[in-house]
Design a protein around this motif. Structure first.
Motif, PDB file in Angstrom:
ATOM      1  N   VAL A  61       0.852  -1.192   0.000  1.00  0.00           N
ATOM      2  CA  VAL A  61       0.000   0.000   0.000  1.00  0.00           C
ATOM      3  C   VAL A  61       0.883   1.235   0.000  1.00  0.00           C
ATOM      4  N   VAL A  62       0.743   2.054  -1.024  1.00  0.00           N
ATOM      5  CA  VAL A  62       1.551   3.273  -1.167  1.00  0.00           C
ATOM      6  C   VAL A  62       0.613   4.457  -0.976  1.00  0.00           C
ATOM      7  N   CYS A 101      -4.486   5.309   5.057  1.00  0.00           N
ATOM      8  CA  CYS A 101      -3.627   4.126   5.089  1.00  0.00           C
ATOM      9  C   CYS A 101      -4.074   3.155   6.173  1.00  0.00           C
ATOM     10  N   GLU A 102      -4.386   3.678   7.348  1.00  0.00           N
ATOM     11  CA  GLU A 102      -4.814   2.829   8.461  1.00  0.00           C
ATOM     12  C   GLU A 102      -6.105   2.085   8.126  1.00  0.00           C
ATOM     13  N   ASN A 103      -7.056   2.781   7.511  1.00  0.00           N
ATOM     14  CA  ASN A 103      -8.326   2.151   7.149  1.00  0.00           C
ATOM     15  C   ASN A 103      -8.126   1.045   6.115  1.00  0.00           C
ATOM     16  N   VAL A 104      -7.259   1.311   5.139  1.00  0.00           N
ATOM     17  CA  VAL A 104      -6.990   0.322   4.092  1.00  0.00           C
ATOM     18  C   VAL A 104      -6.320  -0.911   4.694  1.00  0.00           C
ATOM     19  N   VAL A 105      -5.316  -0.681   5.538  1.00  0.00           N
ATOM     20  CA  VAL A 105      -4.589  -1.795   6.154  1.00  0.00           C
ATOM     21  C   VAL A 105      -5.528  -2.634   7.021  1.00  0.00           C
ATOM     22  N   TYR A 106      -6.350  -1.972   7.823  1.00  0.00           N
ATOM     23  CA  TYR A 106      -7.282  -2.698   8.694  1.00  0.00           C
ATOM     24  C   TYR A 106      -8.211  -3.586   7.880  1.00  0.00           C
ATOM     25  N   ALA A 107      -8.773  -3.034   6.801  1.00  0.00           N
ATOM     26  CA  ALA A 107      -9.712  -3.795   5.978  1.00  0.00           C
ATOM     27  C   ALA A 107      -9.026  -4.985   5.301  1.00  0.00           C
ATOM     28  N   LEU A 108      -7.826  -4.773   4.795  1.00  0.00           N
ATOM     29  CA  LEU A 108      -7.105  -5.839   4.103  1.00  0.00           C
ATOM     30  C   LEU A 108      -6.672  -6.946   5.069  1.00  0.00           C
ATOM     31  N   VAL A 121       2.129  -4.427   3.539  1.00  0.00           N
ATOM     32  CA  VAL A 121       3.305  -3.582   3.760  1.00  0.00           C
ATOM     33  C   VAL A 121       2.933  -2.179   3.304  1.00  0.00           C
ATOM     34  N   THR A 122       3.277  -1.160   4.103  1.00  0.00           N
ATOM     35  CA  THR A 122       2.907   0.209   3.757  1.00  0.00           C
ATOM     36  C   THR A 122       4.138   1.105   3.609  1.00  0.00           C
ATOM     37  N   VAL A 123       4.051   2.027   2.665  1.00  0.00           N
ATOM     38  CA  VAL A 123       5.056   3.080   2.496  1.00  0.00           C
ATOM     39  C   VAL A 123       4.309   4.358   2.132  1.00  0.00           C
ATOM     40  N   ALA A 124       5.004   5.497   2.264  1.00  0.00           N
ATOM     41  CA  ALA A 124       4.346   6.788   2.046  1.00  0.00           C
ATOM     42  C   ALA A 124       4.838   7.523   0.808  1.00  0.00           C
ATOM     43  N   THR A 125       5.861   7.003   0.137  1.00  0.00           N
ATOM     44  CA  THR A 125       6.406   7.690  -1.035  1.00  0.00           C
ATOM     45  C   THR A 125       6.643   6.706  -2.181  1.00  0.00           C
ATOM     46  N   GLY A 126       6.775   7.266  -3.358  1.00  0.00           N
ATOM     47  CA  GLY A 126       7.057   6.449  -4.526  1.00  0.00           C
ATOM     48  C   GLY A 126       8.412   5.784  -4.460  1.00  0.00           C
ATOM     49  N   HIS A 127       9.416   6.519  -3.981  1.00  0.00           N
ATOM     50  CA  HIS A 127      10.764   5.960  -3.897  1.00  0.00           C
ATOM     51  C   HIS A 127      10.833   4.805  -2.890  1.00  0.00           C
ATOM     52  N   GLU A 128      10.108   4.935  -1.780  1.00  0.00           N
ATOM     53  CA  GLU A 128      10.060   3.827  -0.812  1.00  0.00           C
ATOM     54  C   GLU A 128       9.405   2.607  -1.433  1.00  0.00           C
ATOM     55  N   ALA A 129       8.387   2.834  -2.239  1.00  0.00           N
ATOM     56  CA  ALA A 129       7.713   1.730  -2.907  1.00  0.00           C
ATOM     57  C   ALA A 129       8.671   0.972  -3.814  1.00  0.00           C
ATOM     58  N   MET A 130       9.457   1.711  -4.580  1.00  0.00           N
ATOM     59  CA  MET A 130      10.406   1.079  -5.490  1.00  0.00           C
ATOM     60  C   MET A 130      11.452   0.270  -4.725  1.00  0.00           C
ATOM     61  N   GLU A 131      11.883   0.777  -3.572  1.00  0.00           N
ATOM     62  CA  GLU A 131      12.859   0.066  -2.753  1.00  0.00           C
ATOM     63  C   GLU A 131      12.261  -1.231  -2.197  1.00  0.00           C
ATOM     64  N   GLN A 132      11.012  -1.164  -1.746  1.00  0.00           N
ATOM     65  CA  GLN A 132      10.357  -2.360  -1.212  1.00  0.00           C
ATOM     66  C   GLN A 132      10.237  -3.440  -2.276  1.00  0.00           C
ATOM     67  N   MET A 133       9.978  -3.028  -3.496  1.00  0.00           N
ATOM     68  CA  MET A 133       9.784  -3.997  -4.574  1.00  0.00           C
ATOM     69  C   MET A 133      11.083  -4.683  -4.984  1.00  0.00           C
ATOM     70  N   LYS A 159     -11.389   8.511  -4.018  1.00  0.00           N
ATOM     71  CA  LYS A 159     -11.613   8.918  -2.629  1.00  0.00           C
ATOM     72  C   LYS A 159     -12.791   9.899  -2.566  1.00  0.00           C
ATOM     73  N   PRO A 160     -13.577   9.850  -1.492  1.00  0.00           N
ATOM     74  CA  PRO A 160     -13.587   8.853  -0.413  1.00  0.00           C
ATOM     75  C   PRO A 160     -14.205   7.548  -0.913  1.00  0.00           C
ATOM     76  N   PHE A 161     -13.779   6.449  -0.314  1.00  0.00           N
ATOM     77  CA  PHE A 161     -14.246   5.151  -0.769  1.00  0.00           C
ATOM     78  C   PHE A 161     -14.559   4.260   0.427  1.00  0.00           C
ATOM     79  N   SER A 162     -15.284   3.203   0.170  1.00  0.00           N
ATOM     80  CA  SER A 162     -15.598   2.217   1.194  1.00  0.00           C
ATOM     81  C   SER A 162     -14.473   1.190   1.256  1.00  0.00           C
ATOM     82  N   PRO A 163     -13.869   0.966   2.430  1.00  0.00           N
ATOM     83  CA  PRO A 163     -12.828  -0.064   2.551  1.00  0.00           C
ATOM     84  C   PRO A 163     -13.312  -1.439   2.093  1.00  0.00           C
ATOM     85  N   ARG A 164     -14.585  -1.744   2.320  1.00  0.00           N
ATOM     86  CA  ARG A 164     -15.122  -3.031   1.892  1.00  0.00           C
ATOM     87  C   ARG A 164     -15.140  -3.132   0.365  1.00  0.00           C
TER      88      ARG A 164
END
Length: 232
Positions: free
Chosen positions: A7-8, A15-22, A30-42, A102-107
């Protein structure tokens, strides 16, 4: 069908709502807040799907998607606060599989994640398989379109459009009619995205069988599926 999801998203509450639902639905997140962090995680982990915010602080989600598509084909679901037709078209054209505004339903988000993962699943076809000589079959159980024996990797819109075509070979569908089949809540602005979906459908099908253009363009009217197929 548990899978690890990246989740980026830079807004903590979202982010918290998405993580909880998933996680409640059995996914590892796994969560990150930036594009560069996402690329590193991958580089260090394998993910089944990415939920990617379009408005990141360091680069746009579209830029991240383009970078990912250079090396990987894993599914990407966009989160965006922008619902304009241009943004939807751009997201689809650069390789996004779906998007949630956004806004969206987590379900709803979890339901869309599961639908995407079903489409790209490596689950074998039924034991008796499919005859590769048959041009097109619609597998409603797995929400898959099987083209000359190969399951196509399609978005939900593309699958529903192809299903409509397959039910009425030779029938000309207008853009409005195709969106009625593809979306639960179609609107006039989405009609222009039909061309993008058709372009993707053609590319997926050419990847299986070159030399056949199964979707016919009727200028000023719409599109149809071939009624008579050429010899293989």
């Amino acid at each position: 069908m548990a899978s690890k999801i990246l989740v980026v998203e830079d807004e903590p509450s979202i982010c918290e709502n998405v993580v909880y639902a998933l996680e409640a639905d059995g996914f590892t997140v796994v969560t990150v807040a930036t594009g560069h962090e996402a690329m590193e995680q991958m580089k260090s982990q394998t993910f089944g799907l990415i939920i990617l915010d379009v408005g990141l602080p360091d680069m746009t989600g579209f830029e991240v998607c383009k970078a990912i598509r250079k090396t990987q084909s894993l599914p990407i679901l966009f989160l965006t606060a922008r619902s304009s037709e241009v943004d939807r078209v751009v997201g689809l054209e650069i390789g996004g599989d779906d998007y949630v505004v956004k806004p969206f339903s987590p379900r709803e988000l979890v339901a869309r994640v599961r639908a995407i993962l079903r489409r790209v699943s490596a689950t074998p076809l039924p034991p008796n398989g499919h005859d590769a000589s048959i041009p097109l079959l619609i597998d409603d159980v797995r929400c898959q379109a099987v083209y000359f024996g190969t399951a196509l990797n399609l978005s939900r819109y593309e699958f529903r459009m192809l299903k409509a075509f397959a039910a009425h070979p030779g029938r000309v569908f207008s853009r409005e009619q195709l969106m009625d089949h593809a979306s639960e809540e179609p609107d006039a602005s989405m009609e222009r995205t039909v061309d993008t979906h058709i372009k993707t459908l053609r590319a997926r099908m050419r990847g299986v069988r070159e030399g056949i253009d199964p979707i016919v363009t009727h200028r000023g009217m719409g599109y149809s599926l071939l009624e008579t197929w050429p010899a293989a």
